[in-house]
Write an enzyme that holds these catalytic residues in place. Structure first.
Site, mmCIF file in Angstrom:
data_model
loop_
_atom_site.group_PDB
_atom_site.id
_atom_site.type_symbol
_atom_site.label_atom_id
_atom_site.label_comp_id
_atom_site.label_asym_id
_atom_site.label_seq_id
_atom_site.Cartn_x
_atom_site.Cartn_y
_atom_site.Cartn_z
ATOM 1 N N GLY A 178 -4.653 -0.499 0.970
ATOM 2 C CA GLY A 178 -3.476 0.360 0.926
ATOM 3 C C GLY A 178 -3.510 1.289 -0.268
ATOM 4 O O GLY A 178 -3.282 2.499 -0.152
ATOM 5 N N ARG A 184 0.173 3.668 5.935
ATOM 6 C CA ARG A 184 0.355 2.447 6.728
ATOM 7 C C ARG A 184 1.523 2.588 7.712
ATOM 8 O O ARG A 184 1.510 1.974 8.779
ATOM 9 C CB ARG A 184 0.585 1.247 5.809
ATOM 10 C CG ARG A 184 -0.709 0.708 5.235
ATOM 11 C CD ARG A 184 -0.452 -0.477 4.340
ATOM 12 N NE ARG A 184 -1.697 -1.161 4.029
ATOM 13 C CZ ARG A 184 -1.846 -1.985 3.013
ATOM 14 N NH1 ARG A 184 -0.846 -2.229 2.194
ATOM 15 N NH2 ARG A 184 -3.012 -2.580 2.800
ATOM 16 N N LYS A 236 -5.931 -6.631 -7.953
ATOM 17 C CA LYS A 236 -5.818 -8.023 -7.476
ATOM 18 C C LYS A 236 -7.141 -8.729 -7.806
ATOM 19 O O LYS A 236 -7.977 -8.988 -6.937
ATOM 20 C CB LYS A 236 -5.535 -8.045 -5.980
ATOM 21 C CG LYS A 236 -4.165 -7.449 -5.614
ATOM 22 C CD LYS A 236 -3.968 -7.381 -4.108
ATOM 23 C CE LYS A 236 -2.656 -6.726 -3.751
ATOM 24 N NZ LYS A 236 -2.545 -6.414 -2.313
ATOM 25 N N GLY A 250 -7.622 -6.531 1.133
ATOM 26 C CA GLY A 250 -8.164 -7.889 1.177
ATOM 27 C C GLY A 250 -8.642 -8.238 2.579
ATOM 28 O O GLY A 250 -9.673 -8.895 2.751
HETATM 29 N N1 ATP Z 1 -7.993 -0.905 -15.315
HETATM 30 C C1 ATP Z 1 -6.901 -1.162 -14.600
HETATM 31 N N2 ATP Z 1 -5.857 -1.793 -15.163
HETATM 32 C C2 ATP Z 1 -4.732 -2.026 -14.447
HETATM 33 N N3 ATP Z 1 -4.553 -1.671 -13.153
HETATM 34 C C3 ATP Z 1 -5.574 -1.036 -12.557
HETATM 35 C C4 ATP Z 1 -6.792 -0.757 -13.237
HETATM 36 N N4 ATP Z 1 -7.604 -0.129 -12.364
HETATM 37 C C5 ATP Z 1 -6.935 0.003 -11.218
HETATM 38 N N5 ATP Z 1 -5.700 -0.528 -11.315
HETATM 39 C C6 ATP Z 1 -4.618 -0.545 -10.313
HETATM 40 O O1 ATP Z 1 -5.040 -1.193 -9.145
HETATM 41 C C7 ATP Z 1 -4.052 -0.899 -8.167
HETATM 42 C C8 ATP Z 1 -4.624 -1.078 -6.773
HETATM 43 O O2 ATP Z 1 -5.172 -2.372 -6.655
HETATM 44 P P1 ATP Z 1 -5.259 -3.206 -5.288
HETATM 45 O O3 ATP Z 1 -6.140 -4.351 -5.609
HETATM 46 O O4 ATP Z 1 -3.876 -3.490 -4.803
HETATM 47 O O5 ATP Z 1 -5.983 -2.144 -4.310
HETATM 48 P P2 ATP Z 1 -6.148 -2.091 -2.734
HETATM 49 O O6 ATP Z 1 -6.985 -3.245 -2.299
HETATM 50 O O7 ATP Z 1 -6.594 -0.731 -2.381
HETATM 51 O O8 ATP Z 1 -4.709 -2.240 -2.142
HETATM 52 P P3 ATP Z 1 -4.087 -3.336 -1.173
HETATM 53 O O9 ATP Z 1 -4.510 -4.671 -1.712
HETATM 54 O O10 ATP Z 1 -2.634 -3.033 -1.340
HETATM 55 O O11 ATP Z 1 -4.596 -3.057 0.184
HETATM 56 C C9 ATP Z 1 -3.600 0.518 -8.447
HETATM 57 O O12 ATP Z 1 -2.196 0.547 -8.486
HETATM 58 C C10 ATP Z 1 -4.233 0.838 -9.819
HETATM 59 O O13 ATP Z 1 -3.318 1.431 -10.720
HETATM 60 O O1 3PG Z 2 -1.677 -4.704 0.593
HETATM 61 C C1 3PG Z 2 -2.354 -5.454 1.299
HETATM 62 O O2 3PG Z 2 -3.589 -5.588 1.170
HETATM 63 C C2 3PG Z 2 -1.671 -6.170 2.440
HETATM 64 O O3 3PG Z 2 -0.431 -5.604 2.727
HETATM 65 C C3 3PG Z 2 -1.545 -7.644 2.099
HETATM 66 O O4 3PG Z 2 -0.787 -7.803 0.935
HETATM 67 P P1 3PG Z 2 -0.987 -9.115 0.026
HETATM 68 O O5 3PG Z 2 -2.339 -8.982 -0.638
HETATM 69 O O6 3PG Z 2 0.151 -9.108 -0.940
HETATM 70 O O7 3PG Z 2 -0.956 -10.301 0.968
#
Ligand code: ATP
Ligand code: 3PG
Length: 408
Positions: free
Chosen positions: A365, A39, A207, A389
């Site tokens: 990310g 990023r 998330k 998201g």
């Molecule tokens: N079974 C699980 N239990 C707990 N955490 C998990 C599990 N599977 C995946 N994860 C965690 O989910 C995290 C990533 O989730 P996130 O929803 O933030 O992904 P992303 O959408 O790619 O990222 P961002 O929202 O930052 O753009 C990782 O750090 C990973 O360790």
């Molecule tokens: O990691 C992301 O998807 C963006 O930086 C937004 O972060 P947020 O889900 O905490 O708003």
């Protein structure tokens, strides 16, 4: 979209002007080390363009989800340090966002220099639901730009957030679309206008409620949704299975049950894991074993076991769906890929995406960090989006506050 572009702003002239840029510097950290600088690299071109044109650049960004007050572990320092290493212009970091340090450093900024303001989420007003509170914070950010400022939104990852630094500043300053946001939107639009079917969506990550919310609009749009990562346990619980100590959002169980009930009529099928990797605790060196997804509590670790990855049978099934797809969108790691022992599921999905002839988009990310950490190269995918998201909500066809506010 008919927003003003960064090139239009540059053509108007920016030398000596304070330009507020919202970037997405929300990078994964291991202590104070940035583990994936994707990023930051993606944010660099806009900052360089403005710096080269002589602007005095004020960068706003968030890191993590602090609770509206400063917390050292969420400081932007590691991200700002990495930006300074990559940049061929001066980058400083203020100790606060709109306080004495930000004001002093901003007033001393030279043409072409960049000042990163500390995490906007250290101020509770950034994310407030109250328009007046967010507005007051936006006013303080805008005040740093003097009387000839402008705003550039280059934080694609945050365009789905109606936050002060994304939305409200754009209602107060002449505002422009950053190149990164522009490119992301162009690529993702391809996925919504002429989607080649079968269209497979792979969802994971941590998330859970954020991502469950987007499924509502994917019903009927995606042919198949492969469910992995943290959210899989809410699906298992919705089917009546016990998930021991795994990540579970109990209040979301009825939501998932509703999705499962509506899926067939909508023409979307969910594929939920049949096996998972269960660990004794949340640690890289935890004991672990593969168990049936409907018998998690029967693992050696009983009710304290934690599901940290999809199992091999599930990974193969997911890979087969990806192989047969024409379009694949993937958001969210399949497991805790940061720990080698629980990275197999994520690796298998990344491999399947690189093997398929489908148009593939990886969003998020952490998802982008995962594929790079596991040794894949950006060029092996159709597109790696900086937004998690944000890309999901774009694909859902939702109005994104950070984009609509820029529309003329
Ligand atoms: N079974 C699980 N239990 C707990 N955490 C998990 C599990 N599977 C995946 N994860 C965690 O989910 C995290 C990533 O989730 P996130 O929803 O933030 O992904 P992303 O959408 O790619 O990222 P961002 O929202 O930052 O753009 C990782 O750090 C990973 O360790
Ligand atoms: O990691 C992301 O998807 C963006 O930086 C937004 O972060 P947020 O889900 O905490 O708003």
């Amino acid at each position: 979209m008919t927003s003003h572009t960064l090139n239009e702003l540059i053509a108007e002239g920016v030398r000596g002007r304070y330009i507020l840029v919202r970037s997405d510097l929300n990078v994964p950290l291991d202590g104070s080390t940035v583990t994936d600088d994707g990023r930051i690299k993606a944010s660099l071109p806009v900052l360089k363009k403005l710096s080269d044109a002589g602007a005095r650049v004020l960068v706003t960004a968030h890191l993590g989800r602090p609770k509206g007050a400063p917390e050292e572990k969420y400081s932007l320092k590691p991200a700002a340090d990495r930006l300074a290493e990559l940049a061929d212009f001066s980058v400083q970091l203020a100790k606060d966002t709109v306080g004495a340090s930000a004001k002093e450093l901003a007033s001393g900024l030279q043409d072409g220099n960049v000042l990163v303001l500390e995490n906007v989420r250290f101020d509770a007003r950034e994310t407030s639901k109250d328009d007046a509170e967010r507005g007051a914070f936006a006013d303080e950010l805008v005040a740093l730009t003097g009387d000839n400022g402008a705003f550039v939104d280059d934080a694609f990852g945050a365009v789905h957030r109606k936050h002060a630094s994304v939305y409200d500043v754009a209602t107060r300053l002449p505002s422009y679309l950053g190149d990164l946001v522009h490119t992301e939107v162009e690529v993702l639009r391809k996925l919504t206008t002429d989607t080649q079917r079968p269209y497979v969506v792979v969802l994971g990550g941590s998330k859970v409620s954020d991502k469950l919310a987007v499924i509502n609009n994917l019903l009927g749009k995606a042919d198949t949704i492969l469910v992995g990562g943290g959210m899989l346990f809410t699906f298992l619980a919705a089917a009546g299975h016990k998930v021991a100590g795994s990540l579970l959002e109990e209040d979301q169980i009825p939501v998932v049950q509703d999705y499962l009930n509506r899926a067939a009529d909508a023409g979307t099928s969910f594929v939920v894991p049949t096996d998972v990797v269960v660990a004794s605790r949340f640690a890289a060196d935890a004991d672990h074993e593969v168990v049936r997804a409907d018998a998690i509590e029967e693992s050696t670790f009983g009710a304290s076991g934690i599901g940290l990855d999809i199992g091999p049978e599930t990974a193969s099934a997911f890979a087969a769906h990806i192989e047969g797809a024409k379009t694949v969108f993937w958001n969210g790691p399949m497991g805790v890929f940061e720990f080698e022992a629980f990275s197999s599921g994520t690796r298998a999905i990344a491999q399947a995406l690189t093997d398929t002839v489908a148009f593939t988009v990886v969003g998020g990310g952490d998802s982008a960090a995962a594929v790079r950490t596991l040794g894949f190269d950006d060029s092996q995918f159709g597109h790696i989006s900086t937004g998690g998201g944000a890309s999901l909500e774009y694909l859902e066809g939702k109005e994104l506050p950070g984009l609509s506010v820029l529309d003329r």
